[in-house]
Design a protein around this motif. Sequence first.
Motif, PDB file in Angstrom:
ATOM      1  N   VAL A   1       1.013  -1.751   0.466  1.00 18.97           N
ATOM      2  CA  VAL A   1      -0.025   0.051   0.334  1.00 18.97           C
ATOM      3  C   VAL A   1       0.876   0.955  -0.142  1.00 18.97           C
ATOM      4  CG1 VAL A   1      -1.756   1.123   1.140  1.00 18.97           C
ATOM      5  CG2 VAL A   1      -2.332  -1.012   1.435  1.00 18.97           C
ATOM      6  N   ASP A   2       1.778   1.177   0.829  1.00 20.60           N
ATOM      7  CA  ASP A   2       2.294   2.674   1.390  1.00 20.60           C
ATOM      8  C   ASP A   2       3.225   2.750  -0.129  1.00 20.60           C
ATOM      9  OD1 ASP A   2       1.680   3.692   3.162  1.00 20.60           O
ATOM     10  OD2 ASP A   2       2.124   1.746   4.536  1.00 20.60           O
ATOM     11  N   PHE A   3       3.532   1.768  -0.777  1.00 17.54           N
ATOM     12  CA  PHE A   3       4.924   1.371  -2.219  1.00 17.54           C
ATOM     13  C   PHE A   3       4.138   2.824  -2.658  1.00 17.54           C
ATOM     14  CE2 PHE A   3       6.949  -0.353  -5.649  1.00 17.54           C
ATOM     15  CZ  PHE A   3       8.055   0.242  -6.124  1.00 17.54           C
ATOM     16  N   PHE A   4       3.092   1.678  -3.122  1.00 16.98           N
ATOM     17  CA  PHE A   4       2.400   2.250  -4.587  1.00 16.98           C
ATOM     18  C   PHE A   4       2.015   4.005  -4.354  1.00 16.98           C
ATOM     19  CE2 PHE A   4       2.205  -2.664  -5.467  1.00 16.98           C
ATOM     20  CZ  PHE A   4       3.166  -1.765  -6.532  1.00 16.98           C
ATOM     21  N   VAL A   5       1.251   3.937  -3.448  1.00 12.16           N
ATOM     22  CA  VAL A   5       0.592   5.159  -2.715  1.00 12.16           C
ATOM     23  C   VAL A   5       1.547   6.057  -2.595  1.00 12.16           C
ATOM     24  CG1 VAL A   5       0.224   6.836  -0.562  1.00 12.16           C
ATOM     25  CG2 VAL A   5      -1.134   4.515  -1.538  1.00 12.16           C
ATOM     26  N   GLY A   6       3.386   5.075  -2.382  1.00 13.95           N
ATOM     27  CA  GLY A   6       3.983   7.003  -2.538  1.00 13.95           C
ATOM     28  C   GLY A   6       4.677   6.757  -3.958  1.00 13.95           C
ATOM     29  N   ILE A   7       4.458   5.889  -5.346  1.00 17.89           N
ATOM     30  CA  ILE A   7       4.881   6.450  -6.122  1.00 17.89           C
ATOM     31  C   ILE A   7       3.565   7.343  -6.860  1.00 17.89           C
ATOM     32  CG2 ILE A   7       4.440   5.837  -8.142  1.00 17.89           C
ATOM     33  CD1 ILE A   7       6.281   3.120  -7.464  1.00 17.89           C
ATOM     34  N   GLN A   8       2.436   7.105  -6.738  1.00 19.17           N
ATOM     35  CA  GLN A   8       1.162   8.087  -7.327  1.00 19.17           C
ATOM     36  C   GLN A   8       1.731   9.569  -6.211  1.00 19.17           C
ATOM     37  OE1 GLN A   8      -0.882   7.105  -9.709  1.00 19.17           O
ATOM     38  NE2 GLN A   8       0.443   5.363  -9.776  1.00 19.17           N
ATOM     39  N   LEU A   9       2.021   9.653  -5.099  1.00 20.85           N
ATOM     40  CA  LEU A   9       2.271  10.272  -4.348  1.00 20.85           C
ATOM     41  C   LEU A   9       3.244  11.841  -5.499  1.00 20.85           C
ATOM     42  CD1 LEU A   9       1.628  10.280  -0.590  1.00 20.85           C
ATOM     43  CD2 LEU A   9       0.273  11.645  -1.801  1.00 20.85           C
ATOM     44  N   ASN A  10       4.188  11.225  -5.958  1.00 25.39           N
ATOM     45  CA  ASN A  10       5.220  11.874  -6.803  1.00 25.39           C
ATOM     46  C   ASN A  10       4.459  11.820  -7.456  1.00 25.39           C
ATOM     47  OD1 ASN A  10       7.747  12.850  -6.891  1.00 25.39           O
ATOM     48  ND2 ASN A  10       8.373  11.321  -7.889  1.00 25.39           N
ATOM     49  N   LYS A  11       3.552  11.028  -8.498  1.00 27.28           N
ATOM     50  CA  LYS A  11       3.332  12.180  -9.344  1.00 27.28           C
ATOM     51  C   LYS A  11       2.518  13.144  -9.640  1.00 27.28           C
ATOM     52  CE  LYS A  11       3.956   7.279 -12.551  1.00 27.28           C
ATOM     53  NZ  LYS A  11       3.430   5.779 -12.367  1.00 27.28           N
ATOM     54  N   GLN A  12       1.655  13.032  -8.891  1.00 27.58           N
ATOM     55  CA  GLN A  12      -0.230  13.757  -8.454  1.00 27.58           C
ATOM     56  C   GLN A  12       0.325  14.661  -8.314  1.00 27.58           C
ATOM     57  OE1 GLN A  12      -3.701  14.385  -9.764  1.00 27.58           O
ATOM     58  NE2 GLN A  12      -3.485  12.658  -9.373  1.00 27.58           N
ATOM     59  N   LYS A  13      -0.044  15.830  -8.717  1.00 28.90           N
ATOM     60  CA  LYS A  13      -0.039  17.574  -8.523  1.00 28.90           C
ATOM     61  C   LYS A  13      -0.834  17.692  -8.114  1.00 28.90           C
ATOM     62  CE  LYS A  13       4.139  16.919 -10.433  1.00 28.90           C
ATOM     63  NZ  LYS A  13       5.657  16.793  -9.080  1.00 28.90           N
ATOM     64  N   THR A  14      -2.021  17.291  -8.066  1.00 30.17           N
ATOM     65  CA  THR A  14      -3.390  18.184  -7.154  1.00 30.17           C
ATOM     66  C   THR A  14      -3.787  17.789  -5.983  1.00 30.17           C
ATOM     67  OG1 THR A  14      -4.314  18.018  -9.667  1.00 30.17           O
ATOM     68  CG2 THR A  14      -5.669  17.986  -8.017  1.00 30.17           C
ATOM     69  N   PRO A  15      -3.430  19.046  -5.302  1.00 30.72           N
ATOM     70  CA  PRO A  15      -3.890  18.813  -4.190  1.00 30.72           C
ATOM     71  C   PRO A  15      -4.381  18.007  -3.215  1.00 30.72           C
ATOM     72  CG  PRO A  15      -3.689  21.447  -4.830  1.00 30.72           C
ATOM     73  CD  PRO A  15      -3.514  20.287  -6.079  1.00 30.72           C
ATOM     74  N   GLY A  16      -5.957  17.742  -3.680  1.00 34.51           N
ATOM     75  CA  GLY A  16      -7.465  17.062  -3.285  1.00 34.51           C
ATOM     76  C   GLY A  16      -6.608  15.567  -3.997  1.00 34.51           C
ATOM     77  N   LYS A  17      -6.762  15.640  -4.674  1.00 36.68           N
ATOM     78  CA  LYS A  17      -5.610  13.906  -4.869  1.00 36.68           C
ATOM     79  C   LYS A  17      -4.255  13.410  -3.675  1.00 36.68           C
ATOM     80  CE  LYS A  17      -7.716  13.820  -9.519  1.00 36.68           C
ATOM     81  NZ  LYS A  17      -7.755  13.595 -11.195  1.00 36.68           N
ATOM     82  N   ARG A  18      -3.712  14.522  -3.790  1.00 35.51           N
ATOM     83  CA  ARG A  18      -2.701  14.185  -3.148  1.00 35.51           C
ATOM     84  C   ARG A  18      -3.403  13.490  -1.945  1.00 35.51           C
ATOM     85  NH1 ARG A  18       2.116  16.527  -1.840  1.00 35.51           N
ATOM     86  NH2 ARG A  18       3.340  15.333  -2.972  1.00 35.51           N
ATOM     87  N   ARG A  19      -3.764  14.359  -1.347  1.00 35.31           N
ATOM     88  CA  ARG A  19      -4.642  14.720   0.265  1.00 35.31           C
ATOM     89  C   ARG A  19      -5.577  12.988  -0.144  1.00 35.31           C
ATOM     90  NH1 ARG A  19      -4.728  20.243  -0.346  1.00 35.31           N
ATOM     91  NH2 ARG A  19      -7.765  19.450  -0.721  1.00 35.31           N
ATOM     92  N   TYR A  20      -5.799  13.410  -0.861  1.00 35.89           N
ATOM     93  CA  TYR A  20      -6.591  11.738  -1.001  1.00 35.89           C
ATOM     94  C   TYR A  20      -5.839  10.077  -0.947  1.00 35.89           C
ATOM     95  CZ  TYR A  20      -9.723   8.301  -2.749  1.00 35.89           C
ATOM     96  OH  TYR A  20     -10.104   6.635  -2.841  1.00 35.89           O
ATOM     97  N   LEU A  21      -5.014  10.808  -1.745  1.00 32.31           N
ATOM     98  CA  LEU A  21      -3.413   8.997  -1.189  1.00 32.31           C
ATOM     99  C   LEU A  21      -3.022   9.722  -0.810  1.00 32.31           C
ATOM    100  CD1 LEU A  21      -1.642   9.591  -5.338  1.00 32.31           C
ATOM    101  CD2 LEU A  21      -3.593   8.347  -4.448  1.00 32.31           C
ATOM    102  N   LEU A  22      -2.559  10.097   0.504  1.00 35.52           N
ATOM    103  CA  LEU A  22      -2.291  10.495   1.794  1.00 35.52           C
ATOM    104  C   LEU A  22      -2.966   9.509   2.160  1.00 35.52           C
ATOM    105  CD1 LEU A  22      -0.145  10.984   3.819  1.00 35.52           C
ATOM    106  CD2 LEU A  22      -0.956  13.314   4.013  1.00 35.52           C
TER     107      LEU A  22
END
Length: 472
Positions: free
Chosen positions: A58-79
Amino acid sequence: MLFNSISYLLFSPLVFTIYWLLKKKLNIQNLFILIASYFFYACWDYRFLVLIIFSTLVDFFVGIQLNKQKTPGKRRYLLAISIFTNLSLLGFFKYYNFFIDSWVEFTSIIGLNINFNTLNIILPVGISFYTFQTLSYTIDIYKQRIKPTKDLIAFSAFVSFFPQLVAGPIERASSLLPQFKKMRNFNFIQARSGIELIIWGLFQKIVIADNCATYVNTIFTNYENLNSLSLILGAVYFAFQIYGDFAGYSNIAIGSARLLGFDLMQNFNYPYFSKNLGEFWRRWHISLSTWFRDYVFIPLGGSRLSRNKTIRNISIVFLISGLWHGANWTFIFWGAIHALFYIPLLFVKKNTHHSRSSISVHFKDFLKISGTFITICLAWIFFRSPTINTSFDYLKRMFTNMNFQLQYLTIERYNIEMMILIILFVGIEWFSQQKEQPIYGKYRLLKTTSILFFILVFGVYSEHSDFIYFQF
């Protein structure tokens, strides 16, 4: 697999030998560490490997997507996915029954008769530690402090690294993860310091903690029949039991990691020589206290806001710290006691100062150290007791009995035996404050031989082997 067991004595050299035979193949080395770590964890209960693997993925793939995603709302959702996943696992396995029992007790007090079923839940070893370690990874990526890794093997080895998997130190990805991504060469000096740390850790565990445990269990179990002196000594013995137990584990973990070419953070820095509670918490379980500072206290506003909000933030941190240690109101009360004595330091601005103690000390400093240690010992009574009522009863008898005769305990020992051993231990640590641990410096071979002798002699009398912090 306990650090102080024959199985680990066989496991560690075998891993060490195979690991360094693979020294020119970094990916294979990391894969071997991962396999060895999973085997180490499976020795406790192989069923819980699923949890640590799930949390890792979970944290491995969330970490990768967090780095790709620039939209604040989507980044908060991933976190939120990472935080919810990790805390849900921790909350269910560690706190489900506690919250259910507390809710049923509360409803009965206000006249409602509500029934909930508790479950026979086994607490996975180390879940409180590796959960915080993976959480810090995704939070740091979200805060753009670090970049995520795309190496699943290295990341999985970072999460499950067997020396510190079940009881810390709680490492940050910014410090430990890069060590998995670079070639490691055998260093004799590093390896020797690792062996010396392991030996000193075994001394703290086997000679100090396990022998103290024998007295502590007898005194706390039969406290109604003992006098004030025995109850005072029971609190002091527990202070050294939990210190020797946890610091011993940390030193063995750090030493084991050094044998493999890794550097873990220092977790204890002679905490009982602190002059106030602020200094104590910068010396005790350093990896946890700094984790709460960076991921709870500072995000709440730290000490940048008004004094009242600073007090609120400190209180929250200590209460959460107490709850982290166990699903019992005694731990929460223990955290509240520390908050109560820590907060006044804000008003005299002595909560941020920390100077390394020296061998020579002024009488005024000696009084401060003694006062701090007494406060810590009184708080430990709540930590050790099964209920808050038992804790207060223990304290009441300790302060009202007023009989200070030396008692012969049912374990067929006098307190004087343990007192001499503790005085010896305190003396060794006092004259070693400028070093990471007492074996370093001159006469290393003589000191190592002497400590090994103590381990062999007192290991015969030691009746306890489990590490206290495995239950947290």
